[in-house]
Design an enzyme around this catalytic site. Structure first.
Site, PDB file in Angstrom:
ATOM      1  N   ASP A   8       0.876  -1.163   0.000  1.00  0.00           N
ATOM      2  CA  ASP A   8       0.000   0.000   0.000  1.00  0.00           C
ATOM      3  C   ASP A   8       0.930   1.234   0.000  1.00  0.00           C
ATOM      4  O   ASP A   8       2.104   1.129   0.357  1.00  0.00           O
ATOM      5  CB  ASP A   8      -0.857  -0.042   1.268  1.00  0.00           C
ATOM      6  CG  ASP A   8      -1.670   1.207   1.457  1.00  0.00           C
ATOM      7  OD1 ASP A   8      -2.468   1.529   0.571  1.00  0.00           O
ATOM      8  OD2 ASP A   8      -1.486   1.889   2.493  1.00  0.00           O
ATOM      9  N   ASP A  10      -0.085   5.163   0.721  1.00  0.00           N
ATOM     10  CA  ASP A  10      -0.348   6.154   1.776  1.00  0.00           C
ATOM     11  C   ASP A  10      -0.360   5.475   3.146  1.00  0.00           C
ATOM     12  O   ASP A  10      -1.201   4.621   3.403  1.00  0.00           O
ATOM     13  CB  ASP A  10      -1.716   6.823   1.559  1.00  0.00           C
ATOM     14  CG  ASP A  10      -1.757   7.671   0.299  1.00  0.00           C
ATOM     15  OD1 ASP A  10      -0.794   8.399   0.055  1.00  0.00           O
ATOM     16  OD2 ASP A  10      -2.762   7.597  -0.432  1.00  0.00           O
ATOM     17  N   GLY A  45      -7.288   4.155   2.839  1.00  0.00           N
ATOM     18  CA  GLY A  45      -7.481   3.118   1.821  1.00  0.00           C
ATOM     19  C   GLY A  45      -8.768   3.258   1.020  1.00  0.00           C
ATOM     20  O   GLY A  45      -8.985   2.529   0.054  1.00  0.00           O
ATOM     21  N   ARG A  48     -11.719   8.273  -3.202  1.00  0.00           N
ATOM     22  CA  ARG A  48     -12.111   9.658  -2.920  1.00  0.00           C
ATOM     23  C   ARG A  48     -13.616   9.845  -2.762  1.00  0.00           C
ATOM     24  O   ARG A  48     -14.089  10.436  -1.789  1.00  0.00           O
ATOM     25  CB  ARG A  48     -11.572  10.569  -4.034  1.00  0.00           C
ATOM     26  CG  ARG A  48     -11.349  11.990  -3.591  1.00  0.00           C
ATOM     27  CD  ARG A  48     -10.781  12.806  -4.743  1.00  0.00           C
ATOM     28  NE  ARG A  48      -9.517  12.257  -5.234  1.00  0.00           N
ATOM     29  CZ  ARG A  48      -8.990  12.559  -6.422  1.00  0.00           C
ATOM     30  NH1 ARG A  48      -9.610  13.402  -7.229  1.00  0.00           N
ATOM     31  NH2 ARG A  48      -7.832  12.032  -6.786  1.00  0.00           N
ATOM     32  N   SER A 115      -5.067   5.447  -4.503  1.00  0.00           N
ATOM     33  CA  SER A 115      -4.913   6.870  -4.806  1.00  0.00           C
ATOM     34  C   SER A 115      -4.631   7.147  -6.280  1.00  0.00           C
ATOM     35  O   SER A 115      -3.728   6.559  -6.871  1.00  0.00           O
ATOM     36  CB  SER A 115      -3.780   7.460  -3.966  1.00  0.00           C
ATOM     37  OG  SER A 115      -3.578   8.815  -4.340  1.00  0.00           O
ATOM     38  N   ASN A 117      -3.385   9.815  -7.099  1.00  0.00           N
ATOM     39  CA  ASN A 117      -2.163  10.624  -7.035  1.00  0.00           C
ATOM     40  C   ASN A 117      -0.903   9.783  -6.816  1.00  0.00           C
ATOM     41  O   ASN A 117       0.184  10.343  -6.640  1.00  0.00           O
ATOM     42  CB  ASN A 117      -2.285  11.644  -5.890  1.00  0.00           C
ATOM     43  CG  ASN A 117      -3.354  12.688  -6.181  1.00  0.00           C
ATOM     44  OD1 ASN A 117      -3.262  13.426  -7.158  1.00  0.00           O
ATOM     45  ND2 ASN A 117      -4.392  12.735  -5.359  1.00  0.00           N
ATOM     46  N   ASP A 169      -1.814  -0.365   6.045  1.00  0.00           N
ATOM     47  CA  ASP A 169      -2.022   0.394   7.283  1.00  0.00           C
ATOM     48  C   ASP A 169      -3.509   0.602   7.568  1.00  0.00           C
ATOM     49  O   ASP A 169      -3.857   1.254   8.552  1.00  0.00           O
ATOM     50  CB  ASP A 169      -1.350   1.775   7.197  1.00  0.00           C
ATOM     51  CG  ASP A 169      -2.066   2.686   6.214  1.00  0.00           C
ATOM     52  OD1 ASP A 169      -2.408   2.208   5.101  1.00  0.00           O
ATOM     53  OD2 ASP A 169      -2.311   3.847   6.553  1.00  0.00           O
TER      54      ASP A 169
HETATM   55  P1  B16 Z   1      -6.790  10.117  -3.910  1.00  0.00           P
HETATM   56  P2  B16 Z   1      -3.702   4.015  -0.327  1.00  0.00           P
HETATM   57  C1  B16 Z   1      -5.655   5.838  -0.421  1.00  0.00           C
HETATM   58  O1  B16 Z   1      -4.339   5.448  -0.713  1.00  0.00           O
HETATM   59  C2  B16 Z   1      -5.701   6.639   0.873  1.00  0.00           C
HETATM   60  O2  B16 Z   1      -5.345   5.813   1.972  1.00  0.00           O
HETATM   61  C3  B16 Z   1      -7.088   7.179   1.083  1.00  0.00           C
HETATM   62  O3  B16 Z   1      -7.140   7.944   2.271  1.00  0.00           O
HETATM   63  C4  B16 Z   1      -7.475   8.028  -0.127  1.00  0.00           C
HETATM   64  O4  B16 Z   1      -8.786   8.543   0.025  1.00  0.00           O
HETATM   65  C5  B16 Z   1      -7.389   7.167  -1.394  1.00  0.00           C
HETATM   66  O5  B16 Z   1      -6.070   6.666  -1.528  1.00  0.00           O
HETATM   67  C6  B16 Z   1      -7.713   7.961  -2.643  1.00  0.00           C
HETATM   68  O6  B16 Z   1      -6.712   8.930  -2.803  1.00  0.00           O
HETATM   69  O7  B16 Z   1      -7.844  11.065  -3.452  1.00  0.00           O
HETATM   70  O8  B16 Z   1      -5.384  10.675  -3.874  1.00  0.00           O
HETATM   71  O9  B16 Z   1      -7.123   9.472  -5.241  1.00  0.00           O
HETATM   72  O10 B16 Z   1      -3.673   3.962   1.175  1.00  0.00           O
HETATM   73  O11 B16 Z   1      -4.593   2.961  -0.962  1.00  0.00           O
HETATM   74  O12 B16 Z   1      -2.319   4.071  -0.939  1.00  0.00           O
HETATM   75 MG    MG Z   2      -2.877   3.247   3.163  1.00  0.00          MG
END
Ligand code: B16
Ligand code: MG
Length: 211
Positions: A8, A10, A45, A48, A115, A117, A169
């Site tokens: 993962d 974030d 996780g 959005r 994400s 991003n 996490d």
């Molecule tokens: P974005 P991961 C997740 O990343 C984040 O944990 C989560 O809080 C977020 O809302 C989701 O990505 C979408 O992110 O808005 O940047 O597209 O933990 O799966 O790496």
């Molecule tokens: Mg995460």
């Protein structure tokens, strides 16, 4: 036998989880919506738009579809501004050592993130090109706890999910890993008690699996 590790992003490779929380909190303030401290862990996780729904449900509020999109876009703009400050020093302790040790043992590695991003973040923290595969939020249609993100990451490594270890996490991410058939290692307080086979303190702890 475990032949791959699906990380993962974030909260595991870098602490962007705190930047997500800050961006959601500030956006809620601008929109006069409550954002309680215990909402933040639930957003880990989660994609959005699903985060928007969760925030609205907990606030007991409703928004039109147009407003939801505007709210999510405003949060993302703020989040991306915060990402501008990320540098290579934002890679979490033990991550580079773990990737190098896995490479040396011939274990394949991938990033599996919800994400959109993720590629930008990997570039900013200097981990771009360090993994055999990267799955980000633009490549999946179903958010964790659906197993899609880990199924796809394993496939891109040429492995079955059951041949992979997932490092997560988030409780939603551990559930996603279990549903895909992968083994899960939970790191950090929010993923504890979520059903992972391993609960670890440091990311380097996973290396004991290949000794
Ligand atoms: P974005 P991961 C997740 O990343 C984040 O944990 C989560 O809080 C977020 O809302 C989701 O990505 C979408 O992110 O808005 O940047 O597209 O933990 O799966 O790496
Ligand atoms: Mg995460």
């Amino acid at each position: 036998m475990l032949k791959g590790v699906l990380f993962d992003l974030d909260g595991v490779l870098t602490a962007t989880d705190r930047l997500h929380t800050r961006a959601w909190r500030e956006t809620c303030e601008r929109w006069n919506m409550p954002f309680s401290a215990d909402t933040a862990p639930l957003l880990r996780g989660v994609g959005r738009q699903d985060c928007v729904q969760l925030i609205l449900t907990r606030a007991g509020m409703e928004l039109s579809q147009t407003e939801r999109t505007a709210f999510a876009e405003e949060k993302n703009e703020l989040y991306r501004t915060l990402l501008d400050e990320l540098t290579e020093s934002d890679v979490l302790p033990g991550v580079e050592e773990t990737i190098a040790a896995l490479d040396a043992r011939g274990i394949l590695t991938a990033v599996a993130s919800a994400s959109k991003n993720a590629p930008l973040i990997l570039r900013r923290i200097g981990l771009e090109g360090r993994f055999t595969a990267v799955v980000d939020g633009t490549m999946i249609t179903r958010s964790k706890p659906d197993p899609e993100v880990f199924d796809l990451a394993a496939k891109l490594l040429g492995l079955l999910p059951k041949e992979c270890l997932v490092v997560e996490d988030a409780a939603s991410g551990v559930e996603s890993a279990k549903r895909s058939g992968a083994m899960a290692a939970a790191i950090g307080p929010d993923a504890k008690g979520a059903g992972a086979e391993l609960e670890i303190e440091r990311i380097t702890d996973i290396l004991s699996l290949w000794k």
